[in-house]
Design an enzyme around this catalytic site. Structure first.
Site, PDB file in Angstrom:
ATOM      1  NE  ARG A 130      -2.662  -5.991   6.859  1.00  0.00           N
ATOM      2  CZ  ARG A 130      -3.611  -6.198   6.421  1.00  0.00           C
ATOM      3  NH1 ARG A 130      -4.424  -7.204   7.301  1.00  0.00           N
ATOM      4  NH2 ARG A 130      -4.243  -6.051   5.069  1.00  0.00           N
ATOM      5  CD  GLU A 169      -8.439  -9.054  -3.947  1.00  0.00           C
ATOM      6  OE1 GLU A 169      -9.244  -8.804  -3.112  1.00  0.00           O
ATOM      7  OE2 GLU A 169      -7.405  -9.740  -3.649  1.00  0.00           O
ATOM      8  CG  ASN A 212      -3.773  -2.271   6.644  1.00  0.00           C
ATOM      9  OD1 ASN A 212      -3.403  -2.310   5.539  1.00  0.00           O
ATOM     10  ND2 ASN A 212      -4.577  -3.152   6.938  1.00  0.00           N
ATOM     11  CE1 TYR A 243      -9.335  -3.039   0.194  1.00  0.00           C
ATOM     12  CE2 TYR A 243      -8.300  -1.257  -0.892  1.00  0.00           C
ATOM     13  CZ  TYR A 243      -8.138  -2.390  -0.182  1.00  0.00           C
ATOM     14  OH  TYR A 243      -6.762  -2.702   0.259  1.00  0.00           O
ATOM     15  CE  LYS A 281      -4.001  -2.324   2.280  1.00  0.00           C
ATOM     16  NZ  LYS A 281      -4.885  -2.263   3.166  1.00  0.00           N
ATOM     17  CG  HIS A 289      -5.504  -6.206  -0.744  1.00  0.00           C
ATOM     18  ND1 HIS A 289      -6.520  -6.061  -0.192  1.00  0.00           N
ATOM     19  CD2 HIS A 289      -5.234  -7.072  -1.880  1.00  0.00           C
ATOM     20  CE1 HIS A 289      -7.276  -7.232  -0.749  1.00  0.00           C
ATOM     21  NE2 HIS A 289      -6.569  -7.762  -1.814  1.00  0.00           N
ATOM     22  NE  ARG A 316      -6.452 -12.395   4.935  1.00  0.00           N
ATOM     23  CZ  ARG A 316      -6.814 -11.167   5.063  1.00  0.00           C
ATOM     24  NH1 ARG A 316      -6.739 -10.269   3.911  1.00  0.00           N
ATOM     25  NH2 ARG A 316      -7.791 -10.781   5.966  1.00  0.00           N
TER      26      ARG A 316
HETATM   27  N1  UDP Z   1      -9.775  -0.459   7.087  1.00  0.00           N
HETATM   28  C1  UDP Z   1      -9.861   0.603   7.817  1.00  0.00           C
HETATM   29  N2  UDP Z   1     -10.595   0.458   8.845  1.00  0.00           N
HETATM   30  C2  UDP Z   1     -11.060  -0.427   9.294  1.00  0.00           C
HETATM   31  C3  UDP Z   1     -11.151  -1.817   8.952  1.00  0.00           C
HETATM   32  C4  UDP Z   1     -10.331  -1.774   7.607  1.00  0.00           C
HETATM   33  O1  UDP Z   1      -9.407   1.583   7.346  1.00  0.00           O
HETATM   34  O2  UDP Z   1     -11.727  -0.229  10.318  1.00  0.00           O
HETATM   35  C5  UDP Z   1      -8.960  -0.778   5.841  1.00  0.00           C
HETATM   36  C6  UDP Z   1      -7.774  -1.286   5.996  1.00  0.00           C
HETATM   37  O3  UDP Z   1      -6.668  -0.752   5.064  1.00  0.00           O
HETATM   38  C7  UDP Z   1      -8.066  -2.987   5.419  1.00  0.00           C
HETATM   39  C8  UDP Z   1      -8.880  -2.433   4.409  1.00  0.00           C
HETATM   40  O4  UDP Z   1      -9.758  -1.436   4.726  1.00  0.00           O
HETATM   41  O5  UDP Z   1      -6.928  -3.409   5.206  1.00  0.00           O
HETATM   42  C9  UDP Z   1      -9.846  -3.671   3.997  1.00  0.00           C
HETATM   43  O6  UDP Z   1     -10.322  -3.942   5.105  1.00  0.00           O
HETATM   44  P1  UDP Z   1     -10.608  -5.552   5.434  1.00  0.00           P
HETATM   45  O7  UDP Z   1     -11.671  -5.633   6.802  1.00  0.00           O
HETATM   46  O8  UDP Z   1     -10.998  -6.293   4.373  1.00  0.00           O
HETATM   47  O9  UDP Z   1      -9.211  -5.854   6.264  1.00  0.00           O
HETATM   48  P2  UDP Z   1      -8.069  -6.795   5.501  1.00  0.00           P
HETATM   49  O10 UDP Z   1      -8.662  -8.104   4.920  1.00  0.00           O
HETATM   50  O11 UDP Z   1      -7.293  -5.851   4.565  1.00  0.00           O
HETATM   51  O12 UDP Z   1      -7.482  -7.291   6.633  1.00  0.00           O
HETATM   52 MG    MG Z   2     -10.285  -8.056   3.283  1.00  0.00          MG
END
Ligand code: UDP
Ligand code: MG
Length: 143
Positions: A102, A126, A112, A49, A9, A115, A85
């Site tokens: 992260r 994706e 964070n 997204y 990111k 992705h 993951r």
């Molecule tokens: N995100 C955020 N606030 C939140 C949750 C998620 O800004 O409370 C952002 C963060 O960059 C995250 C992305 O949105 O990586 C996608 O969210 P997701 O819940 O899918 O998390 P991930 O799968 O990336 O762990």
């Molecule tokens: Mg996600």
């Protein structure tokens, strides 16, 4: 063999962590099959997204994701999706296990560092969003 998509990111790219982050993934046995740097525009970030479009963080997230260059990579390996993951850690770097990407490189819940596709269904959407067929290589031994 399974394929997964990661995006380093904008926060991590601009702080100079792209190579380190890809290195962690390679050291853990994931094979690079495609790689590029690009900058998403806001509309492309919204499309990427769109599963989150009803969430309170959607506008901020998509502005952030279009705020600077990212590094997209297609990685391949056994159970690549879940392995990546696990290497990423929890969404919030403060909650991510020590030594995860992260925890090491993320700044906050939004910024964070990386992705990673969360399921085969997400990866199947994706990967072609970011790479065309010509950009994806096959596994080959280097002679
Ligand atoms: N995100 C955020 N606030 C939140 C949750 C998620 O800004 O409370 C952002 C963060 O960059 C995250 C992305 O949105 O990586 C996608 O969210 P997701 O819940 O899918 O998390 P991930 O799968 O990336 O762990
Ligand atoms: Mg996600």
């Amino acid at each position: 063999m399974e394929k997964t998509l990661v995006i380093v990111k904008p926060d991590a790219v601009c702080r100079g962590y792209s190579g380190k982050i890809l290195g962690v993934l390679e050291e853990n046995g994931l094979k690079l099959r495609a790689l590029k740097m690009l900058q998403l525009d806001k509309q492309q970030a919204q499309e990427f997204y769109k599963v989150h479009k009803e969430r309170y963080f959607y506008d901020s997230l998509t502005s952030y994701m279009s705020s600077g260059p990212v590094v997209a990579a297609l990685l391949e390996g056994d159970e690549a999706i879940n392995r990546v993951r696990r290497l990423l850690g929890a969404t919030d770097p403060k909650e991510a296990k020590p030594d995860t990407i992260r925890a090491r490189f993320g700044q906050n819940r939004e910024q964070n560092a990386i992705h990673g596709s969360d399921s085969p269904e997400s990866a199947a959407i994706e990967i072609p969003f970011l790479f065309n067929e010509l950009e994806i290589t096959d596994h080959q031994k280097a002679t």
